[in-house]
Design an enzyme around this catalytic site. Structure first.
Site, PDB file in Angstrom:
ATOM      1  N   LYS A 120      12.103  27.539  48.489  1.00  0.00           N
ATOM      2  CA  LYS A 120      12.539  26.365  49.249  1.00  0.00           C
ATOM      3  C   LYS A 120      11.399  25.895  50.138  1.00  0.00           C
ATOM      4  O   LYS A 120      11.293  26.227  51.317  1.00  0.00           O
ATOM      5  CB  LYS A 120      13.773  26.699  50.094  1.00  0.00           C
ATOM      6  CG  LYS A 120      14.582  25.458  50.442  1.00  0.00           C
ATOM      7  CD  LYS A 120      15.132  24.792  49.176  1.00  0.00           C
ATOM      8  CE  LYS A 120      15.891  23.524  49.469  1.00  0.00           C
ATOM      9  NZ  LYS A 120      16.327  22.835  48.270  1.00  0.00           N
TER      10      LYS A 120
ATOM     11  N   SER B  34      18.993  20.281  44.240  1.00  0.00           N
ATOM     12  CA  SER B  34      19.512  20.673  45.547  1.00  0.00           C
ATOM     13  C   SER B  34      20.869  20.015  45.780  1.00  0.00           C
ATOM     14  O   SER B  34      21.826  20.296  45.074  1.00  0.00           O
ATOM     15  CB  SER B  34      18.504  20.359  46.645  1.00  0.00           C
ATOM     16  OG  SER B  34      18.651  21.256  47.724  1.00  0.00           O
TER      17      SER B  34
END
Length: 588
Positions: free
Chosen positions: A191, A388
């Protein structure tokens, strides 16, 4: 005094007449625009459908009829949905003899290019001709154009073929200079959305994932080009490595990238010969897409194609940098509820093209999808990005279809909170004091960064969001949470890779997703209606023309720097918890 009043009166009358003239001129222009932007619906016999590979191709076109009148191509935008519908209509329309593709400076994503190219390839089953010509071809324009029977190039033209690259922009040193520090909270090895603000280069984990999806995307492009141009994959790579875009055009013919060189008058002569006409009759996609007829379908049983394009936000934003497509959580929830209650809608296809955004809005929309599923089948079709928060929205559907070059996954959460105390105190000389009744009384104050307790609370908040995201994916994909965690960690996958690890169900187009929805709804015929309804060009002109005008100019002028700069600008006002792709992909 009499003279004074006379001049004042004359001035007032002059102003009124000027205003009246301006008003009349304005409505005259509107009348012209209305007449030029409305398709007559009449296509002459032996016409050629022209597909222009120039400008921006988004999921759906934003009408801007003033752009054509003003002659500003930078403001033009085409919709993939309209292009594909036009190509399908041209296949069965007896008045269309073939398709003429005109190459240019195309701005779109790889998945959109794949879908458009596949539509052109399918068109050729009609045995009608497809001819491509360009004075220049950017890489994606060339890739799409290779679906044609013949690919022509101007004798002094250019073909860009260079491979796939990604070049993230890093802001850390700039932020240091102005006294701003980013406070970062994240879950997931990959991330890396926060990296541009805390580092000056990619982490090893990020470099690994970017290398992986760039390689996979390029391999898809190479395989398609090699097959069509009758070259080996190795040869395509050799040409891409040789700065072929600077080659003599004759070498492009010799190397089989181009079929022949021609000037535009020679191309017109070829089209006249193929159609048997003295003059080339051109039809536009708008001539073949009857939007009025599509609206009438809504009164009958149909499959709803609901478009979700842009960043996911809790509420609509405004301002120059935000005059772009958005997925507004509360609007989507209302729309999906309306579709659930609409008895004429027998199934819903969610067309998602989004990098993600607000984790809160993503969770609320996930819930809306679950409620919709209770009443009718829900199938997802992924565009260039469904990552996401975009994947959060998709994961609970009955079935997921993606393009091989779609970027998806990125299952992870992060928080990004700027600490501007250094800017305010050290750079600007401001000082702060505080009185508070409780420890958390000045939480989030501009005068200081987070303390240890506040940082711990923020990290726990992010971790709870990640755990919830994992559970949504695990339940939707019917996989153990531990297994999902192993392929999550914020990592971005291509659609091709996502199929292998079970994040999607099939490689295919929007049309394939519609076919799956038809099967699940047990429909004998496929009638689709696009949702949500788009605002009329007049409403858009009144409400957003200025912002969109400026936005499109910025996009054209900034090029590859536009998206990362817009992302940096838009941090203000974002929800603290973000389910967003690791960075602006910036693929070229």
């Amino acid at each position: 005094m009499k003279e004074f009043f006379k001049y004042v009166l004359a001035t007032i009358v002059g102003i009124m007449l000027t205003g009246l003239f301006t008003l009349v001129l304005f409505f005259f222009l509107i009348a012209i625009v209305a007449s030029t932007s409305t398709s007559s619906g009449t296509v002459q016999k032996h016409s050629v459908l022209k597909i222009s590979l120039d400008g921006i191709i988004a999921e759906r076109a934003v009408e801007n009829p003033f752009a054509e009148i003003l002659g500003n191509d930078e403001l033009q935008q085409q919709g993939l949905s309209d292009l594909v519908k036009a190509i399908k209509e041209a296949e069965k329309n007896e008045r269309i003899d073939g398709i003429y593709i005109e190459g240019g400076a195309l701005e779109t994503d790889y998945a959109t290019a794949q879908e458009l190219r596949r539509a052109l390839t399918n068109f050729k089953k009609s045995r009608k001709f497809v001819i491509a010509y360009g004075e220049q071809y950017t890489q994606l324009a060339y890739y799409i154009a290779t679906a044609a029977d013949s690919v022509l190039l101007n004798p002094v033209g250019m073909v860009d073929l260079h491979g796939v690259s990604s070049q993230p922009m890093f802001y850390k040193d700039l932020l240091d200079k102005i006294g701003v520090k980013m406070q970062v909270f994240r879950v997931g090895t990959y991330k890396s959305a926060v990296e541009p603000y805390i580092a000056t280069e990619m982490s090893e984990a990020n470099r690994e994932q970017v290398t992986s999806f760039c390689t996979d995307i390029w391999q898809n492009i190479v395989n398609d080009l090699a097959q069509k141009r009758k070259l080996t994959a190795a040869r395509i790579n050799e040409l891409a490595d040789s700065y072929v875009f600077l080659s003599d055009p004759k070498e492009l013919v010799k190397n089989k990238l181009i079929d022949r060189l021609a000037y535009i008058d020679e191309v017109r002569a070829t089209l006249r010969k193929l159609t048997g006409q003295e003059k080339v009759r051109v039809a536009t996609p708008a001539d073949l897409v009857n939007k009025e007829a599509e609206l009438l379908k809504a009164a009958d049983d149909h499959i709803a194609v609901y478009y979700c394009e842009g960043e996911i936000v809790d509420m609509s934003t405004s301002g120059t940098f935000n005059a772009v497509s958005e997925i507004v959580g509360k609007n989507v929830i209302k729309d999906l509820d309306d579709l659930a209650q609409n008895d004429n809608v027998k199934a819903v296809v969610l067309r998602i093209n989004s990098p993600g955004g607000s984790a809160y809005a993503s969770e609320q929309m996930w819930r809306a999808v679950q409620k919709l599923k209770e009443k009718k089948p829900v199938v997802v079709s992924m565009g260039g990005l469904a990552a996401s928060g975009g994947y959060y929205l998709a994961c609970g559907a009955d079935y997921i279809v993606a393009e091989p070059t779609t970027l998806t996954g990125s299952i992870g959460i992060f928080g990004l909170v700027p600490d501007v105390s250094g800017l305010l105190t050290e750079k600007l000389g401001l000082h702060f004091d505080v009185v508070k009744t409780n420890e958390a009384g000045d939480f989030g104050s501009l005068s200081r960064g987070f303390n240890e307790a506040e940082s711990g609370a923020m990290q726990a908040y992010v971790e709870r969001g990640y755990a919830l995201f994992l559970s949504r994916v695990a339940n939707g994909r019917k996989k153990p949470t531990a297994m999902v965690d192993s392929i999550a960690q914020g990592r971005v996958w291509t659609g091709n890779q996502a199929l292998k690890i079970g994040l999607v169900d099939k490689m295919g187009t929007l049309e394939d997703a519609v076919a799956e929805a038809k099967r699940r709804a047990k429909l004998s015929d496929v009638v689709t209606v696009d949702y949500p309804a788009q605002a009329s060009w007049m409403d858009q002109f009144i409400n957003t023309t200025k912002d969109r005008y400026i936005e499109n100019h910025l996009r054209a002028q900034l090029g590859e720097y536009y998206r990362p700069l817009r992302f940096a600008y838009s941090i203000q006002g974002r929800d603290k918890l973000q389910a967003r792709i690791p960075f602006e992909p910036n693929l070229k």
